[in-house]
Structures are given as structure tokens and as C-alpha cells.
Write an enzyme that holds these catalytic residues in place. Structure first.
Site, mmCIF file in Angstrom:
data_model
loop_
_atom_site.group_PDB
_atom_site.id
_atom_site.type_symbol
_atom_site.label_atom_id
_atom_site.label_comp_id
_atom_site.label_asym_id
_atom_site.label_seq_id
_atom_site.Cartn_x
_atom_site.Cartn_y
_atom_site.Cartn_z
ATOM 1 N N ILE A 50 0.856 -1.196 0.000
ATOM 2 C CA ILE A 50 0.000 0.000 0.000
ATOM 3 C C ILE A 50 0.888 1.242 0.000
ATOM 4 O O ILE A 50 1.783 1.378 0.830
ATOM 5 C CB ILE A 50 -0.935 0.022 1.224
ATOM 6 C CG1 ILE A 50 -1.853 -1.214 1.209
ATOM 7 C CG2 ILE A 50 -1.776 1.307 1.242
ATOM 8 C CD1 ILE A 50 -2.760 -1.325 2.425
ATOM 9 N N GLU A 92 1.963 -3.471 5.668
ATOM 10 C CA GLU A 92 1.079 -3.149 4.542
ATOM 11 C C GLU A 92 1.413 -3.969 3.305
ATOM 12 O O GLU A 92 1.065 -3.603 2.188
ATOM 13 C CB GLU A 92 1.153 -1.651 4.230
ATOM 14 C CG GLU A 92 2.474 -1.152 3.698
ATOM 15 C CD GLU A 92 3.469 -0.745 4.772
ATOM 16 O OE1 GLU A 92 4.275 0.153 4.496
ATOM 17 O OE2 GLU A 92 3.441 -1.327 5.879
#
Length: 204
Positions: A50, A92
Site C-alpha cells: 500500500i 502493509e
């Protein structure tokens, strides 16, 4: 016995996203690399990260940061074939293993995920305090020089960081053949004085 099976299953999952955890990702990849070359020749591994996740956490708070992780995991689940494998690698980062695929198929899958996350991020932009929700994806197809699953993970990870350096929110594929880049309709030749080990296909 049912209780034991439930506990065993929970030990394999990431508690937030309910995807398989890093331990299971490594286990499945290791088992995959025990198979014959004819099977391995049709696999691809991808790293999803991300973009600017720390910024999302800092600006929006950890609760919305967690929501971003869940959004990405749900999109992955919805777009992944039953025979393929997805997991959360930590923080992430997410990993996928595609079976019975080729470079075009793997790249198409990664692009669908990238576009869907970008689309969802635009829909939720106000909720996320006008922060973008996008991902950078690195892809690696199998090469016979890979000695273990850690080699293909390393290449996919390198491809993902290349996507970050190129501006984020894109897909980069790497393998061990001649280097070239594809960007929409134009082709960019690579300077032969700067040889690279891998092939790179990029999406804008």
C-alpha cells in the site's frame, strides 16, 4: 477435534484481514518449489504494498489504516481464482501466488487489483481525509535459476520497490530475460551500457 481444527485454522490466518499469515505464505511457497519444473514454469509471485501507508495512519488514524488493509484484502479475495494463493506478509505488504499462468495472465491479474483498489480509494477519498489509496505491485515469473522460493520472493520484492521508485500506483514485472520496458503504446529501449538481470513490464 473440531475445536482443534478451528484453532489450527486461526493459527494460519492474519487476525485483521483473515488472509493467510506470513508463516503460511512461506510454507505454501516452499511446498510449491518442491514440485516439478513443468508446474513451476507456470507460476508467478507478486508483492503488493500500500502506497504511503504511514501517511494514511498518521493523517487518518490507525483505525482507518486497518480499514485500508481490509479493503485491499477483500479486493484480492474477490479477484483471485480458487486455485491461487494470497496472504498478508506483514505490515502493509501482501503476497500472491498464481498457478497455471503466464506473464500476460499474471500482469493482467495484478493490473485488475491495482485498478480496483485505486477506484475504491477514489470512492472513499473523503473518508480517508483526501488521502489516496493505491498500491505498488511487483511481479516475478519463475526462472529455472531460482534455487528456492526465497529467490522468487526477492525478485518480486525488488520489482515492487522499482514500482515505488517509478512513482507508485503501478505494476512492474521482472524475470531473467532481455530487459525492456512497456509503457502504454510506447517502447523504451534500455541503455546497453547499464545491463540489468530482469525483464520489466510497467503499467502507468
Amino acid at each position: 477435534a473440531k475445536q482443534y481444527e478451528m484453532e489450527k485454522k486461526q493459527a494460519q490466518l492474519d487476525p485483521l484481514t483473515q488472509l493467510y499469515n506470513k508463516r503460511m505464505v512461506n510454507l505454501v511457497l516452499n511446498e510449491t518449489f518442491q514440485q516439478q519444473n513443468s508446474v513451476l514454469a507456470k507460476i508467478a509471485v507478486g508483492f503488493i504494498d500500500i502506497d504511503k501507508f504511514k501517511m494514511i495512519n498518521d493523517v487518518c488514524g490507525h483505525q482507518l489504516g486497518d480499514e485500508a488493509l481490509i479493503i485491499v484484502s477483500e479486493i484480492m479475495v474477490n479477484l483471485t481464482r480458487p486455485g491461487d494463493f494470497i496472504g498478508r506478509y506483514g505490515g502493509e505488504e501482501f503476497v500472491f501466488l498464481l498457478r497455471n499462468t503466464d506473464e500476460a495472465g499474471a500482469f493482467g491479474y495484478a493490473e485488475r487489483i491495482r485498478k480496483e483498489i485505486e477506484k475504491k480509494g477514489k470512492q472513499l477519498r473523503e473518508k480517508f481525509h483526501r488521502q489516496e489509496l493505491t498500491v505498488s505491485i511487483g511481479l516475478a515469473s519463475y526462472h529455472h535459476k531460482f534455487e528456492s522460493y526465497s529467490d522468487i520472493i526477492k525478485v518480486a520484492d525488488e520489482a515492487m520497490y522499482h514500482a515505488k521508485r517509478k512513482g507508485r500506483n503501478q505494476v512492474v514485472m521482472m524475470n531473467n530475460s532481455t530487459v525492456h520496458q512497456e509503457e502504454s503504446s510506447k517502447k523504451l529501449s534500455v541503455n546497453p551500457s547499464k545491463p540489468r538481470l530482469f525483464n520489466e513490464h510497467e503499467a502507468t
